[in-house]
Design an enzyme around this catalytic site. Structure first.
Site, mmCIF file in Angstrom:
data_model
loop_
_atom_site.group_PDB
_atom_site.id
_atom_site.type_symbol
_atom_site.label_atom_id
_atom_site.label_comp_id
_atom_site.label_asym_id
_atom_site.label_seq_id
_atom_site.Cartn_x
_atom_site.Cartn_y
_atom_site.Cartn_z
ATOM 1 N N ALA A 1 0.867 -1.182 0.000
ATOM 2 C CA ALA A 1 0.000 0.000 0.000
ATOM 3 C C ALA A 1 0.901 1.229 0.000
ATOM 4 O O ALA A 1 2.032 1.174 0.480
ATOM 5 C CB ALA A 1 -0.908 0.007 1.220
ATOM 6 N N CYS A 2 0.405 2.319 -0.544
ATOM 7 C CA CYS A 2 1.142 3.581 -0.522
ATOM 8 C C CYS A 2 0.144 4.725 -0.348
ATOM 9 O O CYS A 2 -1.059 4.525 -0.512
ATOM 10 C CB CYS A 2 1.985 3.760 -1.786
ATOM 11 N N PRO A 3 0.606 5.926 -0.009
ATOM 12 C CA PRO A 3 -0.313 7.036 0.273
ATOM 13 C C PRO A 3 -1.316 7.337 -0.841
ATOM 14 O O PRO A 3 -2.487 7.566 -0.564
ATOM 15 C CB PRO A 3 0.616 8.220 0.529
ATOM 16 N N THR B 1 2.102 1.165 -4.872
ATOM 17 C CA THR B 1 1.376 -0.022 -4.419
ATOM 18 C C THR B 1 1.568 -1.160 -5.406
ATOM 19 O O THR B 1 1.932 -2.277 -5.032
ATOM 20 C CB THR B 1 -0.134 0.284 -4.266
#
Length: 105
Positions: free
Chosen positions: A8-10, A16
């Site tokens: 996951a990423c911001p 991601t």
């Protein structure tokens, strides 16, 4: 050996999916069975379920964002890395996890 991963990423877009792909490729090169769940902007894809947890040796979790439903990995060794590390150093990451698991055996 079987490794699970959740990325996951911001923004839930590029990192991601790039980290998920890098982990899959590194595992394939190393001859390691893996399943990677993504928690991106369109939600959870390729969700790791109870059947996937059977026989799993470890889970890699990216730390850029809180991972949803992380409690399902209780009892498994966890390796936490930033998505950028998973992207740029996936081969080394998988080698390190593999070596640590072999040392535990």
């Amino acid at each position: 050996m079987k490794i699970l991963a959740v990325t996951a990423c911001p923004s839930g877009v590029a990192h991601t999916y790039m980290s998920a792909e890098a982990i899959k490729v590194a595992c394939k090169k190393a001859g390691i069975d893996c399943k990677v769940e993504t928690q991106g902007s369109i939600g959870i894809e390729d969700e790791i379920g109870p059947d996937d947890l059977k026989g799993a040796d470890a889970v890699i979790l990216t730390t850029d964002m809180p991972i949803k439903n992380v409690e399902r990995f209780e009892g498994l060794p966890k390796v936490k890395v930033r998505a950028g590390v998973a992207i740029k150093q996936a081969d080394a990451l998988i080698a390190k996890v593999s070596a640590a698991l072999k040392d535990r055996a």
